[in-house]
Design a protein around this motif. Sequence first.
Motif, PDB file in Angstrom:
ATOM      1  N   ASN A   1     -10.585   4.279  35.200  1.00 36.55           N
ATOM      2  CA  ASN A   1      -9.648   5.172  35.886  1.00 36.55           C
ATOM      3  C   ASN A   1      -9.132   6.254  34.945  1.00 36.55           C
ATOM      4  O   ASN A   1      -9.012   7.419  35.329  1.00 36.55           O
ATOM      5  N   GLU A   2      -8.841   5.870  33.715  1.00 42.09           N
ATOM      6  CA  GLU A   2      -8.383   6.848  32.726  1.00 42.09           C
ATOM      7  C   GLU A   2      -9.482   7.858  32.431  1.00 42.09           C
ATOM      8  O   GLU A   2      -9.232   9.063  32.330  1.00 42.09           O
ATOM      9  N   LEU A   3     -10.715   7.379  32.302  1.00 36.54           N
ATOM     10  CA  LEU A   3     -11.840   8.281  32.068  1.00 36.54           C
ATOM     11  C   LEU A   3     -11.975   9.283  33.209  1.00 36.54           C
ATOM     12  O   LEU A   3     -12.137  10.496  32.976  1.00 36.54           O
ATOM     13  N   ILE A   4     -11.921   8.809  34.437  1.00 37.51           N
ATOM     14  CA  ILE A   4     -12.086   9.671  35.606  1.00 37.51           C
ATOM     15  C   ILE A   4     -11.040  10.781  35.614  1.00 37.51           C
ATOM     16  O   ILE A   4     -11.358  11.957  35.842  1.00 37.51           O
ATOM     17  N   ILE A   5      -9.787  10.422  35.337  1.00 32.92           N
ATOM     18  CA  ILE A   5      -8.706  11.404  35.351  1.00 32.92           C
ATOM     19  C   ILE A   5      -8.831  12.376  34.185  1.00 32.92           C
ATOM     20  O   ILE A   5      -8.695  13.597  34.344  1.00 32.92           O
ATOM     21  N   LYS A   6      -9.133  11.863  33.000  1.00 35.71           N
ATOM     22  CA  LYS A   6      -9.190  12.734  31.822  1.00 35.71           C
ATOM     23  C   LYS A   6     -10.424  13.624  31.821  1.00 35.71           C
ATOM     24  O   LYS A   6     -10.374  14.749  31.315  1.00 35.71           O
ATOM     25  N   ALA A   7     -11.527  13.146  32.372  1.00 32.01           N
ATOM     26  CA  ALA A   7     -12.746  13.958  32.412  1.00 32.01           C
ATOM     27  C   ALA A   7     -12.587  15.182  33.295  1.00 32.01           C
ATOM     28  O   ALA A   7     -13.295  16.177  33.120  1.00 32.01           O
ATOM     29  N   THR A   8     -11.654  15.148  34.229  1.00 29.14           N
ATOM     30  CA  THR A   8     -11.423  16.299  35.099  1.00 29.14           C
ATOM     31  C   THR A   8     -10.458  17.303  34.482  1.00 29.14           C
ATOM     32  O   THR A   8     -10.371  18.444  34.943  1.00 29.14           O
ATOM     33  N   GLY A   9      -9.702  16.863  33.481  1.00 26.90           N
ATOM     34  CA  GLY A   9      -8.684  17.720  32.895  1.00 26.90           C
ATOM     35  C   GLY A   9      -7.327  17.576  33.554  1.00 26.90           C
ATOM     36  O   GLY A   9      -6.354  18.219  33.140  1.00 26.90           O
ATOM     37  N   ALA A  10      -7.228  16.723  34.566  1.00 25.05           N
ATOM     38  CA  ALA A  10      -5.965  16.571  35.290  1.00 25.05           C
ATOM     39  C   ALA A  10      -4.866  16.019  34.393  1.00 25.05           C
ATOM     40  O   ALA A  10      -3.712  16.452  34.463  1.00 25.05           O
ATOM     41  N   TRP A  11      -5.199  15.064  33.532  1.00 22.86           N
ATOM     42  CA  TRP A  11      -4.199  14.440  32.661  1.00 22.86           C
ATOM     43  C   TRP A  11      -3.632  15.452  31.669  1.00 22.86           C
ATOM     44  O   TRP A  11      -2.411  15.562  31.503  1.00 22.86           O
ATOM     45  N   SER A  12      -4.499  16.190  31.017  1.00 19.15           N
ATOM     46  CA  SER A  12      -4.032  17.194  30.057  1.00 19.15           C
ATOM     47  C   SER A  12      -3.234  18.284  30.758  1.00 19.15           C
ATOM     48  O   SER A  12      -2.280  18.833  30.194  1.00 19.15           O
ATOM     49  N   TYR A  13      -3.605  18.611  31.979  1.00 14.87           N
ATOM     50  CA  TYR A  13      -2.871  19.610  32.757  1.00 14.87           C
ATOM     51  C   TYR A  13      -1.453  19.127  33.032  1.00 14.87           C
ATOM     52  O   TYR A  13      -0.478  19.888  32.876  1.00 14.87           O
TER      53      TYR A  13
ATOM     54  N   PHE B   1     -10.536  14.273  42.354  1.00 15.35           N
ATOM     55  CA  PHE B   1     -11.517  14.880  43.253  1.00 15.35           C
ATOM     56  C   PHE B   1     -11.267  16.384  43.384  1.00 15.35           C
ATOM     57  O   PHE B   1     -12.204  17.187  43.347  1.00 15.35           O
ATOM     58  N   LEU B   2     -10.012  16.772  43.512  1.00 16.01           N
ATOM     59  CA  LEU B   2      -9.671  18.187  43.629  1.00 16.01           C
ATOM     60  C   LEU B   2     -10.062  18.959  42.370  1.00 16.01           C
ATOM     61  O   LEU B   2     -10.642  20.040  42.448  1.00 16.01           O
ATOM     62  N   PHE B   3      -9.743  18.388  41.201  1.00 12.71           N
ATOM     63  CA  PHE B   3     -10.096  19.054  39.947  1.00 12.71           C
ATOM     64  C   PHE B   3     -11.613  19.160  39.797  1.00 12.71           C
ATOM     65  O   PHE B   3     -12.137  20.216  39.425  1.00 12.71           O
ATOM     66  N   ARG B   4     -12.326  18.059  40.060  1.00 18.47           N
ATOM     67  CA  ARG B   4     -13.774  18.044  39.843  1.00 18.47           C
ATOM     68  C   ARG B   4     -14.510  18.949  40.827  1.00 18.47           C
ATOM     69  O   ARG B   4     -15.407  19.699  40.432  1.00 18.47           O
ATOM     70  N   GLU B   5     -14.165  18.878  42.085  1.00 17.22           N
ATOM     71  CA  GLU B   5     -14.922  19.587  43.108  1.00 17.22           C
ATOM     72  C   GLU B   5     -14.492  21.035  43.304  1.00 17.22           C
ATOM     73  O   GLU B   5     -15.243  21.828  43.880  1.00 17.22           O
ATOM     74  N   ILE B   6     -13.307  21.381  42.826  1.00 21.26           N
ATOM     75  CA  ILE B   6     -12.835  22.759  42.998  1.00 21.26           C
ATOM     76  C   ILE B   6     -12.768  23.483  41.657  1.00 21.26           C
ATOM     77  O   ILE B   6     -13.429  24.504  41.457  1.00 21.26           O
ATOM     78  N   ILE B   7     -11.993  22.958  40.717  1.00 23.65           N
ATOM     79  CA  ILE B   7     -11.785  23.659  39.449  1.00 23.65           C
ATOM     80  C   ILE B   7     -13.024  23.585  38.561  1.00 23.65           C
ATOM     81  O   ILE B   7     -13.464  24.587  37.986  1.00 23.65           O
TER      82      ILE B   7
END
Length: 294
Positions: free
Chosen positions: A263-275, A16-22
Amino acid sequence: MRKIVFGLLRLSGIHFLFREIIQRNKVTILLFHDISKESAEKTFTFLAKKYNIIALDDFINAVKNQTPLPKKAMIITFDDGHVRNYEMLPVIKKLNIPVTIFLCASIINTNRHYWFLLENFGISKSKLKKKSNKDKLEILSKTGFETDKEYDTPQALQKKQIEEMSPYVNFQSHTLFHPILPKCGDEQAWEEIFYSKEILEKEYGFKINTISYPNGDYSERDIQLAKKANYECGITVDYGYNTLKTDLFRLKRLCANDTDDINELIIKATGAWSYLRAGFGIRQGFGFMDKTEK
């Protein structure tokens, strides 16, 4: 364990933080390779609810004209042109989702195979990709693989499938045979970049303006060759997001790993996982590579 990790990350709220802020004022380009029809429907439905899905050409035009784009803009891309991509067509039509597929121009419409889908190299893929293209092909030839060998079944989209998809899909270039461009000599790099564009334009009638660098690897020479071949854009797998000021020949992408796990899609689509992985010095994994290399 993998599902547990992504489930916990989702519960943490980091997405949520990555999607709504970054991501809010950025353009995210998401990378897939070969997902099923069922996964495509689940994936595209979710992404359309959380992001504003835009066409790649809309972004290119926005950069050129410096015109605003919607918040949380996202571009969906597929590399290689795998034959199963055809199964997504009903989903693309139903959801009216703009999708770009990058084609290997000398593998589509044949029974030739992708070198990277071989299983037994006699050497790890990571080491093989560090070899010169000439040495890589010599190693592969010992396994019986040849770039122009026709196998019993196709791995890439066929012309009739591409023609049926073309009113709904933006097809662009992914070179001829998917080499690691910086490992190619000047002449071969030019042929891979120039002739893939020429084939797709002359034989399929496409307007080719973008190249996706195979494996995400590129050099300044490759960018200059792409410009000389009259491309307008080049896409990498460099981690990050894009803005109207991003270099069009160094567009960044996030890798989704063709996952079926929401769940994996949600995290990876934000870039959080790669970060998080980048914090450990790990380059983005993508598609089949994530599943075979550790």
